[in-house]
Design a protein around this motif. Structure first.
Motif: not given
Length: 430
Positions: A175-178, A207-215, A225-226, A262-269
């Motif tokens: 989620d956003d923080l955990r 905040v945390i924007t996305a997360a993924e495990f290594h394949p 992060s944002s 600052e807004i446009t540099s936030s990573v969405s994926d």
């Protein structure tokens, strides 16, 4: 399956590990699974067509009485588990609750019970005088979808990512923080592995924007992060991964800084490549490819829609600047894809450095029609086949895309329409 309604807006698209199945989730909490048709001698051209296999309601709207908050039924993410037997399993999540679903087929039914009649009611035992052997009779194929587990009450904030680990036993939800780590068989507890919540929420800067495990390495995970950074965490180092193993961050060029930076540099994926060597990130204006062995800057940067720089004020006013675009790798990690506005989506060939803009629309989606590359012009003069920046439709946006794991088949969600394009032998997308 093209219906105009808010609840039908597609919110996630995901191929399974073989690419035979494709799942979409929507704002109405529904999951639709499409199955690829098998090629037959009679219809050699039918292969590659995906037809509806099963539809089920995954999440319902809820109400949190303690916080007086409505919890939307919208499906944020779907992730397939690697197939272990004849059945398929998938995880789907809304803002708060993750569910594990089993998708199985039945084409036979038992007949000739000893103690039940044909309707399934218990017989009067005194009438049972002979013993018969029940038999399996063929029946019309039924696809059954059953909920197997519900993983709830572990997130204070909205879940933005789920990712199944390569050990096939655990998965994480962010989620956003955990970020929490779950065992697929245990629903009543999860382990918190990342917590960036400050003691004083006034000091919250990212905040945390996305997360993924290594394949391939079950101990490695990445979260974005944002602030535009990536943190690679190694679960072998410590139970709590607050101290990252690597920080991927591009030094800011002061000359390129602008009001909405600052807004446009936030990573969405963020997505690992299939090889596990690279990571791809999408922010508002660019797609970047990072090498796991180089933290200082990305090895490739692709401009998705640079022509929007002059439009950022109006994109801020209509909230489009907060749109979260996703990105996808092709099966060989050589081409990357991401969405844009006006139902455009972009492809970048990492080897040739060629890129193309294609459009997903009803007009050009007749079966077997070849997609024509589209061009956007920013200057005053416009060529016949170009579209002007000022006439782009920002309500039509492609946020969610997916690429078949081995073949050149892509799924593109344009609001409430799902488009599936297939590559011809030559390299034009079909």
């Amino acid at each position: 399956f093209l219906v105009n309604a808010h609840s039908d807006i597609i919110s996630t698209v995901e191929f399974n590990h073989t690419g035979e199945l494709l799942a979409t989730g929507d704002k109405g909490g529904r999951v639709v699974i499409f199955q690829r048709e098998q090629e037959t001698k009679k219809q050699p051209h039918q292969q590659g067509e995906y037809n509806v296999y099963s539809t089920f309601q995954s999440h319902e709207p809820e109400f949190d009485y303690l916080k007086s908050l409505e919890i939307e039924e919208k499906i944020n993410k779907i992730r397939w588990l690697p197939q272990q037997n004849a059945a398929h399993f998938l995880l789907s999540t809304n803002d708060k609750t993750i569910k594990l679903w089993k998708v199985s087929e039945r084409d036979k039914r038992p007949e000739g019970y000893n103690l039940k009649d044909e309707e399934g009611r218990l017989k009067d035992l005194s009438t049972v005088t002979v013993l018969q052997v029940p038999v399996l009779k063929p029946m019309d194929l039924m696809v059954e979808v059953t909920p197997r587990r519900i993983f709830a009450n572990a997130h204070t904030y909205h879940i933005n990512s789920i990712s199944v680990n390569s050990d096939c036993e655990t998965y994480m939800s962010a989620d956003d923080l955990r970020i929490n780590l779950w065992h697929l068989g245990i629903t009543d507890r999860s382990f918190n592995i990342v917590d960036i919540k400050p003691v004083d929420m006034e000091e919250l800067t990212e905040v945390i924007t996305a997360a993924e495990f290594h394949p391939h390495h079950c101990n490695l995970l990445v979260y974005s992060s944002s602030k535009g950074t990536l943190r690679l965490c190694d679960m072998r180092a410590a139970a709590l991964c607050d101290k990252h193993a690597k920080l991927f961050e591009e030094p800011e060029d002061p000359s390129g800084r602008f009001f909405f930076s600052e807004i446009t540099s936030s990573v969405s994926d963020v997505k690992f490549s299939h090889s596990g060597r690279y990571m791809m990130t999408r922010d508002y204006l660019t797609v970047k490819v990072w090498d796991l062995n180089m933290e200082t800057k990305p090895i490739e940067t692709y401009q998705v829609h640079d022509y929007l720089r002059s439009k950022l004020c109006s994109l801020y006013e209509n909230d489009c600047i907060f749109d979260k675009f996703e990105c996808a790798w092709n099966g060989s990690d050589s081409v990357i894809m991401t969405g844009a506005y006006n139902n455009f989506f972009r492809m970048f060939d990492r080897n040739t450095k060629r890129d193309v803009t294609l459009e997903a629309s009803r007009e050009n989606s007749k079966p077997r029609a070849i997609l024509k590359p589209r061009k956007v012009c920013t200057g005053g003069k416009r060529r016949k086949d170009e579209i002007s920046v000022d006439s782009l439709d920002f309500n039509k946006k492609i946020l969610h895309t997916a690429w078949h794991p081995t073949e050149n088949i892509i799924a593109v969600a344009a609001t409430n329409n799902l488009y599936i394009f297939q590559d011809k032998v030559n390299s034009e997308m079909h």
